[in-house]
Scaffold this motif. Structure first.
Motif, PDB file in Angstrom:
ATOM      1  N   CYS A 186       0.829  -1.212   0.000  1.00  0.00           N
ATOM      2  CA  CYS A 186       0.000   0.000   0.000  1.00  0.00           C
ATOM      3  C   CYS A 186       0.861   1.258   0.000  1.00  0.00           C
ATOM      4  N   CYS A 187       1.905   1.257   0.829  1.00  0.00           N
ATOM      5  CA  CYS A 187       2.798   2.412   0.898  1.00  0.00           C
ATOM      6  C   CYS A 187       3.480   2.650  -0.449  1.00  0.00           C
ATOM      7  N   THR A 188       3.938   1.570  -1.073  1.00  0.00           N
ATOM      8  CA  THR A 188       4.619   1.691  -2.362  1.00  0.00           C
ATOM      9  C   THR A 188       3.675   2.211  -3.434  1.00  0.00           C
ATOM     10  N   PHE A 189       2.457   1.684  -3.457  1.00  0.00           N
ATOM     11  CA  PHE A 189       1.478   2.150  -4.443  1.00  0.00           C
ATOM     12  C   PHE A 189       1.204   3.641  -4.273  1.00  0.00           C
ATOM     13  N   GLU A 190       0.979   4.063  -3.033  1.00  0.00           N
ATOM     14  CA  GLU A 190       0.670   5.469  -2.773  1.00  0.00           C
ATOM     15  C   GLU A 190       1.822   6.380  -3.179  1.00  0.00           C
TER      16      GLU A 190
END
Length: 247
Positions: free
Chosen positions: A82-86
């Protein structure tokens, strides 16, 4: 509700607390592994999912640390994804530089390691303790193969202990040889995704030499190696500019 869940899953604080839980579960496991050998002694001798299905639910007390470890690993993976996508969305909307991408390359490599281990723990295969006398044959689990030990060679050292051990082996399907090679410690014979490893050797009761082999399939092994190398390279590249700036 959705916004709160997303903030939780992308939070650095979440990552820190889950990382702490992972370490505590691992520390508990280190103590419990030796305390309950009747439960954990064969943990590496079979595919993890099969072992956990049999013993993880049968002994929930001694294996409770594994529940925590698996849950923490899953949360760390979701947090990284999730952090990487954001962050990647933000990066590609602005200025894209290698240095800004490198932390997320490490995140993706971490996800690659986790998913590869998951694949091996579900779709892998373990065939331990295949004892074969020299010139003899033994079936290799449910692979349909038969392993023949053609020759066992020992090179003795000056102290009277083995200096080198090698086993010439042949794999057969029915009566047709499908693979042949010399197996040493840490030098297995590979065939169709399986590795045949030399684990032990000795004399039979009637004096003939024998060797003991493991035949394992780890479908995620190559991906784990590639992801680990990618993580290491990205980490080193990320550190190099920082060192130059501090020089």
């Amino acid at each position: 509700m959705i916004r709160a869940a997303w903030r939780f899953l992308t939070s650095l604080t979440t990552c820190a607390w889950v990382g702490l839980a992972f370490c505590l579960a691992g520390a508990a496991g280190s103590a419990l592994l030796g305390r309950y050998p009747e439960i954990f002694s064969d943990m590496d001798a079979q595919v993890f999912s099969g072992w956990f299905a049999r013993k993880g639910f049968a002994a929930p007390g001694p294996t409770s640390w594994l529940y925590g470890l698996l849950l923490a690993t899953a949360l760390l993976a979701v947090n990284a994804a999730c952090c990487t996508f954001e962050r990647l969305v933000q990066i590609f909307r602005g200025k894209v530089t290698l240095r800004r991408l490198l932390p997320h390359v490490m995140h993706l490599a971490f996800l690659g390691v986790v998913l590869s281990h998951l694949a091996s723990s579900i779709y892998g295969d373990r065939n331990p303790g295949i004892a074969v006398p020299e010139g003899g044959f033994e079936p290799v689990g449910r692979t349909g193969w038969v392993l023949k030990l053609d020759r066992l060679d020992l090179v003795m050292g000056a102290e009277g202990t083995p200096k080198d051990v090698s086993a010439a082996v042949t794999l057969y399907r029915d009566v047709t040889p499908v693979a042949k090679g010399v197996v040493r410690t840490n030098e297995p014979l590979f065939h169709e995704g399986y590795g045949v490893y030399l684990k032990n050797f000795g004399p039979t009761p009637w004096g003939a030499p024998y060797a003991v082999f493991d035949a394992n399939r780890d479908p995620g092994a190559v991906a784990v190696l590639v992801s680990s190398v990618l993580f290491t390279v990205a980490n080193l590249l990320y550190l190099v500019p920082a060192r130059r700036e501090n020089a």
